[in-house]
Design a protein around this motif. Structure first.
Motif, PDB file in Angstrom:
ATOM      1  N   GLN A   1      36.377  44.500  39.841  1.00 45.36           N
ATOM      2  CA  GLN A   1      37.708  43.599  39.933  1.00 45.36           C
ATOM      3  C   GLN A   1      36.762  42.439  39.710  1.00 45.36           C
ATOM      4  N   ASN A   2      35.096  42.701  39.789  1.00 41.16           N
ATOM      5  CA  ASN A   2      34.514  41.090  39.732  1.00 41.16           C
ATOM      6  C   ASN A   2      34.252  40.679  38.095  1.00 41.16           C
ATOM      7  N   HIS A   3      33.604  42.055  37.843  1.00 47.01           N
ATOM      8  CA  HIS A   3      33.682  41.911  36.529  1.00 47.01           C
ATOM      9  C   HIS A   3      34.526  41.435  35.227  1.00 47.01           C
ATOM     10  N   LEU A   4      35.127  42.338  35.454  1.00 43.44           N
ATOM     11  CA  LEU A   4      36.659  41.998  34.650  1.00 43.44           C
ATOM     12  C   LEU A   4      37.201  40.471  35.242  1.00 43.44           C
ATOM     13  N   ALA A   5      37.321  40.808  35.827  1.00 43.08           N
ATOM     14  CA  ALA A   5      37.897  39.106  36.654  1.00 43.08           C
ATOM     15  C   ALA A   5      36.515  37.729  35.383  1.00 43.08           C
TER      16      ALA A   5
ATOM     17  N   THR B   1      48.372  24.148  46.863  1.00 47.89           N
ATOM     18  CA  THR B   1      47.078  23.571  46.306  1.00 47.89           C
ATOM     19  C   THR B   1      46.053  24.732  46.498  1.00 47.89           C
ATOM     20  N   PHE B   2      45.063  24.860  45.294  1.00 45.85           N
ATOM     21  CA  PHE B   2      43.738  25.036  45.822  1.00 45.85           C
ATOM     22  C   PHE B   2      42.813  25.289  45.154  1.00 45.85           C
ATOM     23  N   LEU B   3      41.193  25.761  45.506  1.00 46.87           N
ATOM     24  CA  LEU B   3      40.401  25.218  44.575  1.00 46.87           C
ATOM     25  C   LEU B   3      39.825  26.381  44.195  1.00 46.87           C
ATOM     26  N   HIS B   4      39.811  26.662  43.029  1.00 47.51           N
ATOM     27  CA  HIS B   4      38.947  25.651  41.646  1.00 47.51           C
ATOM     28  C   HIS B   4      40.205  26.438  40.385  1.00 47.51           C
ATOM     29  N   VAL B   5      39.909  27.336  40.084  1.00 47.96           N
ATOM     30  CA  VAL B   5      41.145  28.539  39.618  1.00 47.96           C
ATOM     31  C   VAL B   5      41.161  29.583  39.535  1.00 47.96           C
ATOM     32  N   ARG B   6      42.954  30.016  39.116  1.00 50.73           N
ATOM     33  CA  ARG B   6      43.914  31.469  39.370  1.00 50.73           C
ATOM     34  C   ARG B   6      43.574  31.512  37.968  1.00 50.73           C
TER      35      ARG B   6
ATOM     36  N   ILE C   1      28.867  28.789  33.312  1.00 55.02           N
ATOM     37  CA  ILE C   1      29.038  29.931  33.862  1.00 55.02           C
ATOM     38  C   ILE C   1      28.376  30.900  34.707  1.00 55.02           C
ATOM     39  N   GLY C   2      27.207  30.602  34.297  1.00 57.34           N
ATOM     40  CA  GLY C   2      25.674  30.978  35.878  1.00 57.34           C
ATOM     41  C   GLY C   2      26.058  30.112  36.970  1.00 57.34           C
ATOM     42  N   LEU C   3      25.715  28.563  36.068  1.00 61.60           N
ATOM     43  CA  LEU C   3      25.601  27.514  37.374  1.00 61.60           C
ATOM     44  C   LEU C   3      26.799  28.007  38.503  1.00 61.60           C
ATOM     45  N   LEU C   4      28.230  28.126  37.260  1.00 61.47           N
ATOM     46  CA  LEU C   4      29.298  28.414  38.629  1.00 61.47           C
ATOM     47  C   LEU C   4      28.857  28.808  39.958  1.00 61.47           C
ATOM     48  N   ARG C   5      28.567  30.128  39.351  1.00 61.68           N
ATOM     49  CA  ARG C   5      28.253  31.519  40.575  1.00 61.68           C
ATOM     50  C   ARG C   5      29.216  31.158  41.264  1.00 61.68           C
ATOM     51  N   PRO C   6      30.418  32.309  40.330  1.00 61.59           N
ATOM     52  CA  PRO C   6      31.715  32.540  40.505  1.00 61.59           C
ATOM     53  C   PRO C   6      31.630  33.438  41.061  1.00 61.59           C
ATOM     54  N   ARG C   7      32.474  33.385  42.532  1.00 69.10           N
ATOM     55  CA  ARG C   7      33.285  34.780  42.669  1.00 69.10           C
ATOM     56  C   ARG C   7      34.739  34.480  43.153  1.00 69.10           C
ATOM     57  N   THR C   8      34.959  35.690  43.297  1.00 65.60           N
ATOM     58  CA  THR C   8      36.745  35.710  42.455  1.00 65.60           C
ATOM     59  C   THR C   8      37.266  36.763  44.060  1.00 65.60           C
ATOM     60  N   VAL C   9      38.551  36.536  43.784  1.00 65.10           N
ATOM     61  CA  VAL C   9      39.526  36.916  44.739  1.00 65.10           C
ATOM     62  C   VAL C   9      40.278  37.581  44.282  1.00 65.10           C
ATOM     63  N   ILE C  10      40.843  39.678  44.229  1.00 67.19           N
ATOM     64  CA  ILE C  10      41.486  39.687  43.272  1.00 67.19           C
ATOM     65  C   ILE C  10      42.907  39.917  43.800  1.00 67.19           C
TER      66      ILE C  10
ATOM     67  N   VAL D   1      46.718  38.745  39.713  1.00 63.87           N
ATOM     68  CA  VAL D   1      46.306  37.067  39.646  1.00 63.87           C
ATOM     69  C   VAL D   1      45.155  37.385  40.816  1.00 63.87           C
ATOM     70  N   GLY D   2      44.212  36.527  40.306  1.00 67.17           N
ATOM     71  CA  GLY D   2      42.869  36.507  41.223  1.00 67.17           C
ATOM     72  C   GLY D   2      42.584  35.130  41.127  1.00 67.17           C
ATOM     73  N   HIS D   3      41.536  34.914  42.045  1.00 68.15           N
ATOM     74  CA  HIS D   3      41.225  34.050  42.450  1.00 68.15           C
ATOM     75  C   HIS D   3      39.531  33.523  42.417  1.00 68.15           C
ATOM     76  N   ILE D   4      39.962  32.480  41.196  1.00 68.91           N
ATOM     77  CA  ILE D   4      38.060  32.063  41.065  1.00 68.91           C
ATOM     78  C   ILE D   4      37.450  31.039  41.230  1.00 68.91           C
ATOM     79  N   ALA D   5      36.627  31.302  42.571  1.00 65.85           N
ATOM     80  CA  ALA D   5      36.081  30.177  43.037  1.00 65.85           C
ATOM     81  C   ALA D   5      34.760  29.902  42.368  1.00 65.85           C
ATOM     82  N   PHE D   6      33.714  28.356  42.191  1.00 59.64           N
ATOM     83  CA  PHE D   6      32.457  27.768  41.986  1.00 59.64           C
ATOM     84  C   PHE D   6      32.062  27.511  43.652  1.00 59.64           C
ATOM     85  N   ASP D   7      30.717  27.485  43.811  1.00 58.55           N
ATOM     86  CA  ASP D   7      29.715  26.519  43.500  1.00 58.55           C
ATOM     87  C   ASP D   7      30.219  24.798  43.403  1.00 58.55           C
ATOM     88  N   ASP D   8      30.567  23.949  44.735  1.00 56.56           N
ATOM     89  CA  ASP D   8      30.982  23.257  44.664  1.00 56.56           C
ATOM     90  C   ASP D   8      30.268  21.715  44.123  1.00 56.56           C
TER      91      ASP D   8
END
Length: 319
Positions: A174-178, A40-45, A15-24, A119-126
């Motif tokens: 919000q970021n930590h909860l996500a 459609t979207f990347l990566h996880v909702r 998860i650290g390597l994924l460097r998640p960015r959250t939009v809640i 709902v929340g959207h979690i995106a990762f480093d490509d």
């Protein structure tokens, strides 16, 4: 000695390597007949029902009725619809979401409101997003009655509260909860599925956990199948068979893939020279590291680093 890259636990590392960015949010409050179509979207909702019921209609899947306390996770999904009934005609969600006020979208009158959805959207480093997205099905449902359901429902409730208030430190909370919600959803998925789950296998206590933790604690060590089997208190053949059944690849192939994931991250951030990176990932020479990197990634370390320095196109930045 342990690797100077400093990674330890398989799950935390990945998860650290994924460097998640959250939009809640925003949260959705709805009543009457309604339907929203999401592109459609990347990566996880991730989402959950605080109150009420609704249908989740994902292309290529049977419609699923979500009930209060249920949580869902979508991995790189195709377009999908959330709706009050299967007969409701969907409209695009984006303009509705854009019109949110105070962190909430309302459909229908307040007196008719019977749905409360967060709902929340979690995106990762490509560079390493496939570490997770390749392991996930398009849809994971955790019901309220599931062993993990109560914890997930509580997290969704907390997240909905944070979205709805303008409190100091709200985005940080919000970021930590996500991210906590993501880990709990991954645990639930790993417990539900009988398919290989890669590093997700470390989320559940099984015979391969000790070996995985050892590899992550010292990625620079010249691990052998015999050493890893002994750590797991298994014969080499039993360990190799069990590891592949859980993770999907043989133990030493997993080690190579993990080393290359670390290498991609370090090269993308330009934090080490190639010779330093070779030593930190367990290779005795820069040439041996470069050969392994090219085989797994498809380009040389220098090429990968140079391409990572190029500005991303607008299409690449779009989530």
């Amino acid at each position: 000695m342990t690797s100077v890259l400093g990674f330890r636990d398989p799950v935390a590392d990945a998860i650290g390597l994924l460097r998640p960015r959250t939009v809640i949010g925003p949260t959705l409050r709805a009543g009457g007949e309604w339907a929203l179509r999401f592109d459609t979207f990347l990566h996880v909702r991730i989402g959950g029902l605080v109150r009420g019921t609704c249908w989740l209609i994902l292309e290529g899947h049977d419609p699923v009725l979500l009930r209060e306390g249920d949580t869902f996770m979508l991995g790189n999904p195709p377009p999908y619809v959330l709706a009050s009934t299967l007969d409701a005609s969907p409209r695009p969600a984006e303009p509705v979401w854009t019109g949110a006020e105070d962190g909430s979208v309302r459909i229908g009158s307040e007196s008719e409101e019977d749905l409360y959805l967060c709902v929340g959207h979690i995106a990762f480093d490509d560079a390493n997003a496939t570490l997770l997205t390749d392991l996930l099905p398009p849809l994971v449902i955790v019901r309220a009655a599931d062993p993990h359901g109560t914890q997930l429902a509580q997290l969704i409730d907390l997240l909905a509260i944070e979205v709805g208030i303008a409190a100091a430190g709200g985005p940080l909370v919000q970021n930590h909860l996500a991210q906590i919600l993501l880990v709990h959803m991954l645990r639930a998925h790993a417990a539900q599925t009988d398919r290989p789950t890669g590093w997700l296998g470390a989320l559940n206590e099984d015979g391969i956990g000790t070996a995985l933790r050892a590899v992550h604690a010292d990625v620079a060590h010249s691990w052998s199948l015999k050493e890893l089997a002994e750590l797991s208190h298994m014969s080499r053949s039993a360990f190799a068979q069990t590891f592949k059944a859980h993770v999907g690849v043989p133990p030493l192939e997993y080690l190579i893939q993990w080393r290359m994931s670390l290498a991609r991250d370090a090269l993308a951030r330009d934090t080490m020279s190639i010779s330093e990176l070779a030593r930190s990932t367990g290779y005795r020479s820069e040439s041996a590291f470069s050969t392994a990197f090219s085989r797994v990634v498809g380009s040389s370390p220098a090429q990968f680093r140079n391409e990572s320095r190029q500005p991303a196109s607008p299409a690449t930045n779009r989530e």
